[in-house]
Design an enzyme around this catalytic site. Structure first.
Site, short mmCIF file in Angstrom:
data_model
loop_
_atom_site.label_atom_id
_atom_site.label_comp_id
_atom_site.label_asym_id
_atom_site.label_seq_id
_atom_site.Cartn_x
_atom_site.Cartn_y
_atom_site.Cartn_z
N ASP A 23 -13.07 4.11 4.91
CA ASP A 23 -12.39 2.81 4.93
C ASP A 23 -11.15 2.84 4.04
OD1 ASP A 23 -11.83 0.09 5.22
OD2 ASP A 23 -13.12 -0.46 3.55
N ASP A 34 -5.60 -0.05 7.98
CA ASP A 34 -6.98 -0.12 7.52
C ASP A 34 -7.93 0.48 8.56
OD1 ASP A 34 -9.46 -0.75 6.50
OD2 ASP A 34 -9.25 -2.90 6.70
#
Length: 505
Positions: free
Chosen positions: A101, A295
């Site tokens: 992430d 992201d």
């Protein structure tokens, strides 16, 4: 001055809460932060990498201390279930799968049983786990976890050679964080210390890796789930996380760079969007309201409300499909076609223009419909169903897996830039699913489209405004002390600033 004014406001409000019998629902705000780890961990090898003309670390060093080819295909998963990497934590090592992430900064792993995970990290069985005595709790709009901070030894079987000491958030309880069908037991936050929780003293994973193993402050990411249905793929496509540089076999052509605007998320500057060849003609600050980030933990391409509405309108006008259900655009419905039909031909390309490192120029990354009209499932073997890979956002533009699956993305933290190249795996049926073009002149857009931090003179203006507001609030609170309270029992406390709404995690 602004800080002093805010402190006065906080004091007034706290005094009022101490004497009032009213109940207030305060939306959750998560502070940022970091916890130091010494760098005296045993290191088996140090890494020395060669570089290209742009200073990008490439391939492997002649001594064989590291080989990026060893890291190729070290990810498993897809855009629906997340991309994860295998790690070994503790002494003796316990293997767990960790979600990758780039939109957070904590390294957190399940440390207690949960119905949706097959195994977890048992800290009691590790002879090197050291609890810090600090707790950490993270709450999202659709999930939360709580645990304790500690440190332990970590190694990555298909990563840089070496064992290193890392800050770990041991997740002891959670709700809505681990999901059915996923095969990961924790999360690897690769962003900057400013996002670390409970505060920025918690040194993030990759920062520790760079300090202790001596690798360059660069990593790169390839996600290979483009155009593949998560429900039908027996062997998930996976991808690669290259730590310390970039692997040339994973991309085609040149790497195009855009500056990192702010070092918290990986914030970039979007100059414009096109649907087909149609410019949306919005003010460039609309695209960056209140930030634009890259992201990997976000499934979709998320757009500010005004931008999202303009995109849907442009797609509707240019699409060959008339009277399309509104439920498809807002994500509440799937669109289904007979098996064998290819709906992608009905939709246009989508292009994002990013400011180049030469700030007077831009370059364009383009995704074909197969990346944003995403296969989800089939019905009775006769229908193939798809979802819209975009959503509206109240907290900024997020370039998530929908776009990232088309590109090899280089997170060059050393030179404060993000690179995009055509991914070698973003191909379906011999057709490339993404395009890059440039450079283009950026003379037709503002010199600064980003929502950066306020300047100092503006902060003085804010401080005086805060003091005036505090005075008004004080008068109102004093009045409320003598008035009957009305309690709102129907509202639910949520954190609308969270990016978790359409995230994998």
């Amino acid at each position: 001055m602004a800080r002093a004014a805010a402190s006065v406001c906080a004091l007034v409000f706290s005094v009022f809460l101490g004497v009032s019998r009213c109940y207030f629902a305060v939306p959750l705000k998560i502070s940022t932060g970091s916890y130091n780890v010494s760098s005296d961990a045993a290191v088996t090898r140090r890494v020395v990498l060669t570089a290209d003309g742009d200073g990008l670390s490439l391939a492997s060093d002649p001594s064989g201390a590291v080989n990026f080819l060893d890291m190729v295909n070290n990810l498993q998963g897809d855009h629906g279930r997340g991309y994860y990497i295998e790690m070994s934590i503790g002494t003796p090592g316990q293997k767990v799968n960790i979600l990758v992430d780039t939109g957070s900064s904590n390294f957190a792993v399940a440390a207690a049983p949960h119905p949706f995970i097959t195994h977890y990290f048992n800290a009691a069985l590790s002879g090197t786990y050291q609890p810090s005595g600090r707790t950490v709790a993270v709450r999202y709009t659709q999930g939360n976890w709580e645990g304790e901070l500690g440190t332990d030894r970590v190694s990555i079987p298909n990563g840089p050679n070496g064992t290193f000491t890392i800050n770990i958030a041991a997740i002891l309880s959670s709700e809505g964080f681990f999901l059915p069908g996923v095969n990961w037991q924790g999360i690897l936050g690769l962003a900057y210390p400013m996002l670390a929780r409970p505060d920025s003293s918690v040194v993030p994973f990759f920062n520790s890796l760079v300090q202790q193993l001596g690798i360059p402050d660069i990593f790169s990411l390839q996600m290979c789930g483009a155009g593949i249905s998560a429900s039908s793929a027996a062997d998930p496509p996976g991808g690669s996380l290259i730590m310390g540089g970039a692997e040339p076999t994973l991309y085609r052509g040149s790497v195009w760079y855009t500056p990192i605007v702010e070092e918290w998320y990986f914030q970039v500057e979007v100059l414009k969007l096109e649907i087909g060849e149609q410019n949306l003609n919005l003010d460039c600050r609309e695209y960056n309201m209140d930030k634009a980030i890259v992201d990997s933990g976000t499934t979709l391409l998320r757009l500010p409300v005004n931008v999202f509405n303009a995109v849907v309108e442009a797609i509707t006008r240019s699409s060959l499909i008339q009277d399309f259900s509104s439920g498809f655009w807002d994500g509440s419905k799937l669109a289904c076609w007979m098996k064998g039909e290819t709906p992608w031909r009905f939709f246009p390309k989508l292009s994002i223009y990013l400011r180049a490192t030469n700030t007077s120029q831009s370059f364009r990354i383009t995704i074909l419909p197969k990346l944003y009209i995403q296969p989800i499932t089939d019905v009775d073997g006769t229908l193939d169903c798809f979802r819209f890979g975009l959503s509206s956002s109240a907290n900024g533009l997020v370039i998530g897996a929908t776009v990232m699956e088309g590109f090899y993305v280089v997170f060059d933290r050393a030179q404060r830039r993000l690179g995009f190249a055509l991914s070698s795996c973003a191909v379906s049926g011999g057709e490339a699913l993404s395009e890059i073009a440039g450079p283009f002149s950026a003379a037709d857009v503002a010199a600064n489209c980003s929502w950066g931090p306020p300047k100092e003179p503006f902060m003085w203006m804010v401080s005086y405004a805060l003091m005036a507001v505090c005075a008004m609030v004080l008068v109102m609170l004093l009045l409320l002390l003598v008035l009957p309270c009305r309690r709102n029992r129907s509202g639910e406390i949520t954190d609308e600033s969270s990016l978790v709404r359409h995230r994998i995690k």
